[in-house]
Design an enzyme around this catalytic site. Structure first.
Site, PDB file in Angstrom:
ATOM      1  N   HIS A 163     -10.186   4.643  -1.049  1.00  0.00           N
ATOM      2  CA  HIS A 163      -9.318   4.730   0.137  1.00  0.00           C
ATOM      3  C   HIS A 163     -10.110   5.309   1.313  1.00  0.00           C
ATOM      4  O   HIS A 163     -11.154   5.920   1.121  1.00  0.00           O
ATOM      5  CB  HIS A 163      -8.107   5.613  -0.172  1.00  0.00           C
ATOM      6  CG  HIS A 163      -7.067   4.890  -0.970  1.00  0.00           C
ATOM      7  ND1 HIS A 163      -5.891   4.434  -0.420  1.00  0.00           N
ATOM      8  CD2 HIS A 163      -7.044   4.493  -2.261  1.00  0.00           C
ATOM      9  CE1 HIS A 163      -5.195   3.802  -1.342  1.00  0.00           C
ATOM     10  NE2 HIS A 163      -5.870   3.825  -2.476  1.00  0.00           N
ATOM     11  N   GLY A 164      -9.565   5.108   2.516  1.00  0.00           N
ATOM     12  CA  GLY A 164     -10.159   5.761   3.690  1.00  0.00           C
ATOM     13  C   GLY A 164     -11.452   5.136   4.158  1.00  0.00           C
ATOM     14  O   GLY A 164     -12.413   5.837   4.483  1.00  0.00           O
TER      15      GLY A 164
ATOM     16  N   ASN B 154     -10.488   0.017   0.889  1.00  0.00           N
ATOM     17  CA  ASN B 154      -9.362  -0.054   1.829  1.00  0.00           C
ATOM     18  C   ASN B 154      -9.762   0.248   3.274  1.00  0.00           C
ATOM     19  O   ASN B 154     -10.397   1.269   3.544  1.00  0.00           O
ATOM     20  CB  ASN B 154      -8.300   0.984   1.439  1.00  0.00           C
ATOM     21  CG  ASN B 154      -7.533   0.605   0.200  1.00  0.00           C
ATOM     22  OD1 ASN B 154      -7.842  -0.392  -0.453  1.00  0.00           O
ATOM     23  ND2 ASN B 154      -6.538   1.391  -0.138  1.00  0.00           N
ATOM     24  N   VAL B 155      -9.334  -0.632   4.170  1.00  0.00           N
ATOM     25  CA  VAL B 155      -9.615  -0.449   5.603  1.00  0.00           C
ATOM     26  C   VAL B 155      -8.309  -0.654   6.374  1.00  0.00           C
ATOM     27  O   VAL B 155      -7.733  -1.743   6.324  1.00  0.00           O
ATOM     28  CB  VAL B 155     -10.655  -1.475   6.099  1.00  0.00           C
ATOM     29  CG1 VAL B 155     -10.891  -1.317   7.597  1.00  0.00           C
ATOM     30  CG2 VAL B 155     -11.966  -1.350   5.319  1.00  0.00           C
TER      31      VAL B 155
ATOM     32  N   THR C 242      -7.123   1.936   9.498  1.00  0.00           N
ATOM     33  CA  THR C 242      -7.165   2.467  10.870  1.00  0.00           C
ATOM     34  C   THR C 242      -8.070   1.624  11.772  1.00  0.00           C
ATOM     35  O   THR C 242      -7.757   1.399  12.950  1.00  0.00           O
ATOM     36  CB  THR C 242      -7.656   3.932  10.841  1.00  0.00           C
ATOM     37  OG1 THR C 242      -6.785   4.652   9.961  1.00  0.00           O
ATOM     38  CG2 THR C 242      -7.623   4.574  12.207  1.00  0.00           C
TER      39      THR C 242
ATOM     40  N   ASP D 203       0.822  -1.208   0.000  1.00  0.00           N
ATOM     41  CA  ASP D 203       0.000   0.000   0.000  1.00  0.00           C
ATOM     42  C   ASP D 203       0.864   1.269   0.000  1.00  0.00           C
ATOM     43  O   ASP D 203       1.875   1.332   0.722  1.00  0.00           O
ATOM     44  CB  ASP D 203      -0.884  -0.043   1.263  1.00  0.00           C
ATOM     45  CG  ASP D 203      -2.159   0.760   1.099  1.00  0.00           C
ATOM     46  OD1 ASP D 203      -2.613   0.939  -0.040  1.00  0.00           O
ATOM     47  OD2 ASP D 203      -2.705   1.206   2.134  1.00  0.00           O
ATOM     48  N   HIS D 204       0.466   2.257  -0.765  1.00  0.00           N
ATOM     49  CA  HIS D 204       1.060   3.599  -0.740  1.00  0.00           C
ATOM     50  C   HIS D 204       2.581   3.620  -0.661  1.00  0.00           C
ATOM     51  O   HIS D 204       3.159   4.203   0.265  1.00  0.00           O
ATOM     52  CB  HIS D 204       0.531   4.394   0.464  1.00  0.00           C
ATOM     53  CG  HIS D 204      -0.875   4.835   0.312  1.00  0.00           C
ATOM     54  ND1 HIS D 204      -1.245   5.880  -0.496  1.00  0.00           N
ATOM     55  CD2 HIS D 204      -2.019   4.381   0.856  1.00  0.00           C
ATOM     56  CE1 HIS D 204      -2.550   6.034  -0.438  1.00  0.00           C
ATOM     57  NE2 HIS D 204      -3.053   5.134   0.359  1.00  0.00           N
TER      58      HIS D 204
ATOM     59  N   HIS E  83      -7.751   9.137   5.029  1.00  0.00           N
ATOM     60  CA  HIS E  83      -7.151   8.128   5.906  1.00  0.00           C
ATOM     61  C   HIS E  83      -7.326   8.552   7.363  1.00  0.00           C
ATOM     62  O   HIS E  83      -7.241   9.730   7.675  1.00  0.00           O
ATOM     63  CB  HIS E  83      -5.655   7.990   5.613  1.00  0.00           C
ATOM     64  CG  HIS E  83      -5.354   7.466   4.244  1.00  0.00           C
ATOM     65  ND1 HIS E  83      -4.466   8.067   3.398  1.00  0.00           N
ATOM     66  CD2 HIS E  83      -5.821   6.376   3.589  1.00  0.00           C
ATOM     67  CE1 HIS E  83      -4.389   7.364   2.273  1.00  0.00           C
ATOM     68  NE2 HIS E  83      -5.208   6.343   2.360  1.00  0.00           N
ATOM     69  N   GLY E  84      -7.538   7.596   8.241  1.00  0.00           N
ATOM     70  CA  GLY E  84      -7.622   7.911   9.665  1.00  0.00           C
ATOM     71  C   GLY E  84      -9.062   7.986  10.129  1.00  0.00           C
ATOM     72  O   GLY E  84      -9.952   7.380   9.533  1.00  0.00           O
TER      73      GLY E  84
HETATM   74  P1  13P Z   1      -8.311   4.096   6.688  1.00  0.00           P
HETATM   75  O1  13P Z   1      -7.099   4.058   7.542  1.00  0.00           O
HETATM   76  O2  13P Z   1      -9.075   5.350   6.828  1.00  0.00           O
HETATM   77  O3  13P Z   1      -9.175   2.883   6.861  1.00  0.00           O
HETATM   78  O4  13P Z   1      -7.805   4.084   5.163  1.00  0.00           O
HETATM   79  C1  13P Z   1      -7.230   2.936   4.635  1.00  0.00           C
HETATM   80  C2  13P Z   1      -6.580   3.192   3.336  1.00  0.00           C
HETATM   81  O5  13P Z   1      -7.110   3.845   2.464  1.00  0.00           O
HETATM   82  C3  13P Z   1      -5.265   2.571   3.137  1.00  0.00           C
HETATM   83  O6  13P Z   1      -4.703   2.877   1.910  1.00  0.00           O
END
Ligand code: 13P
Length: 291
Positions: free
Chosen positions: A215-216, A237-238, A240, A82-83, A181-182
């Site tokens: 994302h997020g 994507n999950v 946090t 990821d990223h 994210h977060g």
């Molecule tokens: P969250 O941390 O908000 O769940 O986002 C995950 C994400 O997009 C990882 O690339």
């Protein structure tokens, strides 16, 4: 079965109008729980690691563990980086056995983002069935060591989406649409649904329908999640959520069992909490029963 590539898995999700959960893990207990939850729910799944845990264990060790888990279950399991902003590390992970690589060039100007993303696409595609995710626009918040403040975030320009996918050759496209994210301050954050709808229409209208990544995922209300999938989100994507679950479950367990000193029992508690949470996500995303 061997570790699956994300491309086919997500093309199927795109056609079936559901999303595959892509869960960031930082420990082997989490990895085990995600694979077992997927097996029990009959759901295809993406296990992903950010760069920090990948460097901590070494991508070869993570890939070996994931390969062994993937062989033990009877649903497709993909391993995603990821990223990652470091081209050499993207390549090392691809060589180690990751089957999907996200090169994050979103911090660059458009042409430079295209250039670095294209380089990773060429590298991965020349080595077999390794797919690549690219991002356009920037997702705000904190993901591993990438911190993007709201001021510096830019949503994905609709008129550049097709050009980006065409010039880079990415297999999966992650447009910034206002998710972050977060932890969100509200379960209904300011998401640009119209923009997502337009982008999906464009990239699905290309010669090859390119699956779209959201994302997020943490903290979004169920209705928001369903709407993002209805609009075409195929990889969800999950991260946090599972980080909090890992730490909260550990803290609660230790508080309740301070003098036990039995790490195996703690691992079991953490695993059970993840089995439950990941299963809930798979049901919400519609991937349960799709393997
Ligand atoms: P969250 O941390 O908000 O769940 O986002 C995950 C994400 O997009 C990882 O690339």
């Amino acid at each position: 079965m061997p570790i699956a590539s994300a491309k086919q898995m997500l093309q199927k999700a795109t056609d079936g109008a559901y999303a595959v959960g892509a869960f960031n893990v930082t420990s082997f207990v989490q990895m085990l729980a995600v694979a077992e939850a997927a097996d029990q729910a009959r759901a295809p799944v993406i296990i992903q690691t950010s760069v920090t845990p990948a460097k901590f264990y070494g991508p070869e060790v993570i890939a070996a563990a994931c390969r062994s888990l993937a062989e033990r279950v009877t649903v497709p399991v993909c391993l995603h980086l990821d990223h990652c902003t470091d081209l050499d590390f993207c390549k090392r992970c691809a060589d180690a056995g990751y089957t999907n690589i996200m090169i994050d060039g979103s911090g660059f100007e458009f042409d430079e983002n295209v250039r670095v993303t294209r380089e990773i696409v060429e590298y991965c595609h020349s080595r077999g069935d390794i797919s690549v995710e690219g991002e356009l626009g920037t997702v705000t918040g904190v993901e591993d060591e990438i911190v993007v403040s709201e001021d510096s975030s830019a949503l994905c320009p609709v008129d550049k989406a097709v050009e980006f996918v065409e010039r880079t050759g990415v297999d999966l496209f992650a447009p910034a649409i206002g998710t972050a994210h977060g932890v969100y301050a509200t379960p209904t954050p300011n998401i640009d649904y119209d923009r997502l709808g337009l982008i999906v229409e464009l990239v699905h209208g290309m010669e090859q329908k390119t699956p779209v990544v959201i994302h997020g995922g943490t903290g979004l209300g169920n209705e928001v999640v369903r709407r993002l999938i209805e609009l075409g989100g195929a990889k969800f994507n999950v991260s946090t959520d599972l980080k909090h679950l890992l730490l909260d479950t550990t803290a609660q367990y230790l508080e309740a069992n301070r003098t036990e000193y039995n790490p195996g029992k703690l691992d079991k508690a953490v695993k059970n909490a993840h089995l439950e949470r990941v299963t809930d996500w798979m049901e919400l995303l519609g991937s349960a029963g799709k393997a």
